[in-house]
Design a protein around this motif. Structure first.
Motif, short mmCIF file in Angstrom:
data_model
loop_
_atom_site.label_atom_id
_atom_site.label_comp_id
_atom_site.label_asym_id
_atom_site.label_seq_id
_atom_site.Cartn_x
_atom_site.Cartn_y
_atom_site.Cartn_z
N THR A 17 -37.62 -33.33 -59.60
CA THR A 17 -36.46 -33.84 -60.33
C THR A 17 -35.35 -34.24 -59.38
N ARG A 18 -35.08 -33.40 -58.38
CA ARG A 18 -34.02 -33.73 -57.43
C ARG A 18 -34.36 -34.96 -56.61
N LEU A 19 -35.61 -35.11 -56.24
CA LEU A 19 -36.02 -36.31 -55.52
C LEU A 19 -35.83 -37.55 -56.40
N GLY A 32 -22.50 -45.71 -58.08
CA GLY A 32 -22.87 -44.39 -58.56
C GLY A 32 -23.23 -44.42 -60.04
N LEU A 33 -23.45 -43.23 -60.58
CA LEU A 33 -23.91 -43.11 -61.95
C LEU A 33 -23.34 -41.83 -62.55
N ALA A 34 -22.93 -41.90 -63.80
CA ALA A 34 -22.38 -40.73 -64.48
C ALA A 34 -23.47 -39.68 -64.71
N ALA A 35 -23.07 -38.43 -64.72
CA ALA A 35 -24.01 -37.32 -64.87
C ALA A 35 -24.86 -37.46 -66.13
N GLY A 36 -24.25 -37.82 -67.24
CA GLY A 36 -25.00 -37.98 -68.48
C GLY A 36 -26.03 -39.08 -68.40
N ALA A 41 -31.63 -40.89 -67.83
CA ALA A 41 -32.62 -41.69 -67.09
C ALA A 41 -33.80 -40.85 -66.61
N ILE A 42 -33.52 -39.63 -66.23
CA ILE A 42 -34.57 -38.75 -65.70
C ILE A 42 -35.23 -37.94 -66.82
N ALA A 43 -34.62 -37.96 -68.02
CA ALA A 43 -35.12 -37.22 -69.19
C ALA A 43 -35.12 -35.72 -68.95
N VAL A 44 -33.94 -35.23 -68.52
CA VAL A 44 -33.75 -33.79 -68.26
C VAL A 44 -32.50 -33.36 -69.03
N ASN A 47 -27.69 -29.52 -69.00
CA ASN A 47 -27.42 -28.26 -68.30
C ASN A 47 -28.39 -28.04 -67.14
N THR A 48 -29.63 -28.46 -67.31
CA THR A 48 -30.60 -28.38 -66.21
C THR A 48 -30.23 -29.37 -65.11
N MET A 49 -29.81 -30.56 -65.52
CA MET A 49 -29.42 -31.58 -64.55
C MET A 49 -28.25 -31.09 -63.71
N SER A 50 -27.34 -30.38 -64.33
CA SER A 50 -26.18 -29.85 -63.61
C SER A 50 -26.62 -28.97 -62.44
N SER A 51 -27.63 -28.15 -62.66
CA SER A 51 -28.14 -27.29 -61.57
C SER A 51 -28.73 -28.13 -60.44
#
Length: 120
Positions: A17-19, A32-36, A41-44, A47-51
Motif C-alpha cells: 500500500t505504501r509503495l 500533490g494529492l489530498a489524503a481523501g 485511488a488506492i481503495a483503502v 483511517n488505515t491510509m492515515s497510518s
C-alpha cells in the motif's frame, strides 16, 4: 546519507500500500494529492491510509501541507534521489559502462507526457 536513513526509507516502501501511495504521489508532482483522494485511488479506508501516510512521512518520503480542511501530500523526490544514490554510489567501481544501462533505463521516465492525464 547514513545506512540507517536508507533502511528507514526502504522499509517504508517495503509494503504494497505504501509503495502504491508513493508511486501515485510521484504521478501528481508537483501539485500533490489530498489524503481523501489518495485513499479513494488506492481503495483503502481513510483511517488505515492515515497510518500509511504517517510511516512514509516519518521516513521523509512524503510531505504534507494543510489547505483549509484538507491535507495535501507530495512525494519527496529529493529524498528518493538520495536513497537511490546511496544504493548506487559504488555501482561501477570506476567502470561507467556497468551503470550506463541503468541510467539509460531511467531516462524514458523523464520525457514529457501529453497533457490530459486521468484524474483520481
Amino acid at each position: 546519507m547514513e545506512s540507517e536513513d536508507a533502511i528507514v526509507a526502504l522499509a517504508a516502501l517495503a509494503q504494497s500500500t505504501r509503495l502504491d501511495v508513493f508511486r501515485l504521489l510521484v504521478k501528481y508532482e508537483p501539485d500533490g494529492l489530498a489524503a481523501g483522494d489518495i485513499a479513494k485511488a488506492i481503495a483503502v479506508p481513510q483511517n488505515t491510509m492515515s497510518s500509511h501516510l504517517s510511516v512514509l512521512s516519518r521516513a521523509g518520503l512524503i510531505s504534507a501541507r494543510r489547505f483549509s480542511r484538507s491535507t495535501v501530500y507530495r512525494a519527496e523526490l529529493n529524498r528518493l534521489r538520495r536513497v537511490v544514490l546511496f544504493m548506487l554510489q559504488d555501482c561501477c567501481d570506476g567502470r561507467p559502462e556497468i551503470c550506463a544501462p541503468l541510467i539509460e533505463d531511467l531516462m524514458p521516465c523523464c520525457q514529457p507526457r501529453p497533457k490530459g492525464r486521468a484524474d483520481v
